[in-house]
Design a protein around this motif. Structure first.
Motif, PDB file in Angstrom:
ATOM      1  N   PRO A  88     -26.607  13.894  29.227  1.00 26.17           N
ATOM      2  CA  PRO A  88     -27.947  14.005  28.621  1.00 26.17           C
ATOM      3  C   PRO A  88     -28.500  15.434  28.663  1.00 26.17           C
ATOM      4  N   GLU A  89     -28.146  16.191  29.684  1.00 29.59           N
ATOM      5  CA  GLU A  89     -28.651  17.575  29.779  1.00 29.59           C
ATOM      6  C   GLU A  89     -27.999  18.511  28.770  1.00 29.59           C
ATOM      7  N   ASP A  90     -27.012  18.042  28.024  1.00 29.17           N
ATOM      8  CA  ASP A  90     -26.446  18.829  26.930  1.00 29.17           C
ATOM      9  C   ASP A  90     -27.277  18.722  25.656  1.00 29.17           C
ATOM     10  N   THR A  91     -28.276  17.852  25.675  1.00 26.78           N
ATOM     11  CA  THR A  91     -29.146  17.685  24.513  1.00 26.78           C
ATOM     12  C   THR A  91     -29.867  18.989  24.201  1.00 26.78           C
ATOM     13  N   ALA A  92     -29.720  19.459  22.964  1.00 26.12           N
ATOM     14  CA  ALA A  92     -30.292  20.740  22.558  1.00 26.12           C
ATOM     15  C   ALA A  92     -30.002  20.974  21.081  1.00 26.12           C
ATOM     16  N   VAL A  93     -30.621  22.007  20.546  1.00 28.24           N
ATOM     17  CA  VAL A  93     -30.207  22.531  19.252  1.00 28.24           C
ATOM     18  C   VAL A  93     -29.130  23.584  19.511  1.00 28.24           C
ATOM     19  N   TYR A  94     -28.018  23.443  18.839  1.00 27.91           N
ATOM     20  CA  TYR A  94     -26.887  24.347  19.014  1.00 27.91           C
ATOM     21  C   TYR A  94     -26.811  25.301  17.826  1.00 27.91           C
ATOM     22  N   TYR A  95     -26.680  26.590  18.146  1.00 24.13           N
ATOM     23  CA  TYR A  95     -26.649  27.632  17.124  1.00 24.13           C
ATOM     24  C   TYR A  95     -25.308  28.358  17.157  1.00 24.13           C
ATOM     25  N   CYS A  96     -24.707  28.496  16.004  1.00 23.18           N
ATOM     26  CA  CYS A  96     -23.517  29.335  15.855  1.00 23.18           C
ATOM     27  C   CYS A  96     -23.974  30.785  15.700  1.00 23.18           C
ATOM     28  N   VAL A  97     -23.262  31.710  16.343  1.00 30.51           N
ATOM     29  CA  VAL A  97     -23.638  33.125  16.296  1.00 30.51           C
ATOM     30  C   VAL A  97     -22.410  33.983  16.038  1.00 30.51           C
ATOM     31  N   ALA A  98     -22.679  35.178  15.504  1.00 34.31           N
ATOM     32  CA  ALA A  98     -21.598  36.117  15.211  1.00 34.31           C
ATOM     33  C   ALA A  98     -22.104  37.546  15.327  1.00 34.31           C
ATOM     34  N   ASP A  99     -21.213  38.428  15.695  1.00 32.59           N
ATOM     35  CA  ASP A  99     -21.528  39.845  15.672  1.00 32.59           C
ATOM     36  C   ASP A  99     -20.225  40.632  15.632  1.00 32.59           C
ATOM     37  N   VAL A 100     -20.299  41.803  15.061  1.00 32.08           N
ATOM     38  CA  VAL A 100     -19.123  42.660  15.003  1.00 32.08           C
ATOM     39  C   VAL A 100     -18.735  43.074  16.416  1.00 32.08           C
ATOM     40  N   GLN A 101     -17.480  42.874  16.739  1.00 34.56           N
ATOM     41  CA  GLN A 101     -16.970  43.291  18.038  1.00 34.56           C
ATOM     42  C   GLN A 101     -16.261  44.621  17.848  1.00 34.56           C
ATOM     43  N   LEU A 102     -16.807  45.668  18.412  1.00 34.54           N
ATOM     44  CA  LEU A 102     -16.329  47.025  18.143  1.00 34.54           C
ATOM     45  C   LEU A 102     -15.036  47.359  18.878  1.00 34.54           C
ATOM     46  N   SER A 103     -14.788  46.688  20.005  1.00 27.89           N
ATOM     47  CA  SER A 103     -13.615  47.006  20.811  1.00 27.89           C
ATOM     48  C   SER A 103     -13.049  45.729  21.405  1.00 27.89           C
ATOM     49  N   ASP A 104     -11.741  45.716  21.615  1.00 22.96           N
ATOM     50  CA  ASP A 104     -11.114  44.562  22.263  1.00 22.96           C
ATOM     51  C   ASP A 104     -11.663  44.357  23.670  1.00 22.96           C
ATOM     52  N   TYR A 105     -12.184  45.431  24.290  1.00 21.84           N
ATOM     53  CA  TYR A 105     -12.656  45.334  25.660  1.00 21.84           C
ATOM     54  C   TYR A 105     -14.122  44.921  25.738  1.00 21.84           C
ATOM     55  N   ASP A 106     -14.777  44.935  24.605  1.00 19.15           N
ATOM     56  CA  ASP A 106     -16.207  44.623  24.557  1.00 19.15           C
ATOM     57  C   ASP A 106     -16.392  43.120  24.349  1.00 19.15           C
ATOM     58  N   PHE A 107     -16.120  42.359  25.392  1.00 19.46           N
ATOM     59  CA  PHE A 107     -16.193  40.905  25.325  1.00 19.46           C
ATOM     60  C   PHE A 107     -16.400  40.344  26.716  1.00 19.46           C
ATOM     61  N   PRO A 108     -17.232  39.315  26.932  1.00 20.15           N
ATOM     62  CA  PRO A 108     -17.993  38.630  25.888  1.00 20.15           C
ATOM     63  C   PRO A 108     -19.248  39.396  25.490  1.00 20.15           C
ATOM     64  N   LEU A 109     -19.711  39.118  24.278  1.00 21.57           N
ATOM     65  CA  LEU A 109     -20.992  39.623  23.842  1.00 21.57           C
ATOM     66  C   LEU A 109     -22.075  38.648  24.269  1.00 21.57           C
TER      67      LEU A 109
END
Length: 125
Positions: A88-109
């Protein structure tokens, strides 16, 4: 500019499963790190899961580790969130997100420029 369209939300009983999908309009899909946030009423927005631009690395919030799986299909420009053992605590509005990842090492955003419209997930007890 990336457009994101989510689908797959709904009502499920506790212990059940749902799969969210997010279709991205961007042809250079592989430049973008993708993720899912959620927000429940009266609570702060939470980064649930993220996936590297190359699909090789993933991140999960502590509250969903071992229950949710994020994946991406480069042929379909789509990212998925498989949600199992829902609570029940998973109840929420879920949003998909995206952004340009400039480097393989720059993760997670943790901040993203592009957001979908959101899809409601309701887990009944």
């Amino acid at each position: 500019q990336v457009q994101l369209v989510e689908s797959g939300g709904g009502l499920v009983q506790a212990g059940g499963s749902l799969r969210l999908s997010c279709a991205a309009s961007e042809r250079t899909f592989s430049r973008y790190a993708m993720g899912w946030f959620r927000q429940a009423p009266g609570k702060a927005r939470e980064l649930v899961a993220a996936i590297h631009r190359n699909g090789g690395s993933t991140y999960y919030g502590d509250s969903v580790k071992g229950r949710f799986t994020i994946s991406r299909d480069f042929a379909k420009n789509t990212v998925y969130l498989q949600m199992n053992s829902l609570k029940p605590e998973d109840t929420a509005v879920y949003y998909c997100v995206a952004d340009v990842q400039l480097s393989d090492y720059d993760f997670p955003l943790y901040e993203y420029d592009y957001w979908g419209q959101g899809t409601q997930v309701t887990v009944s007890s």
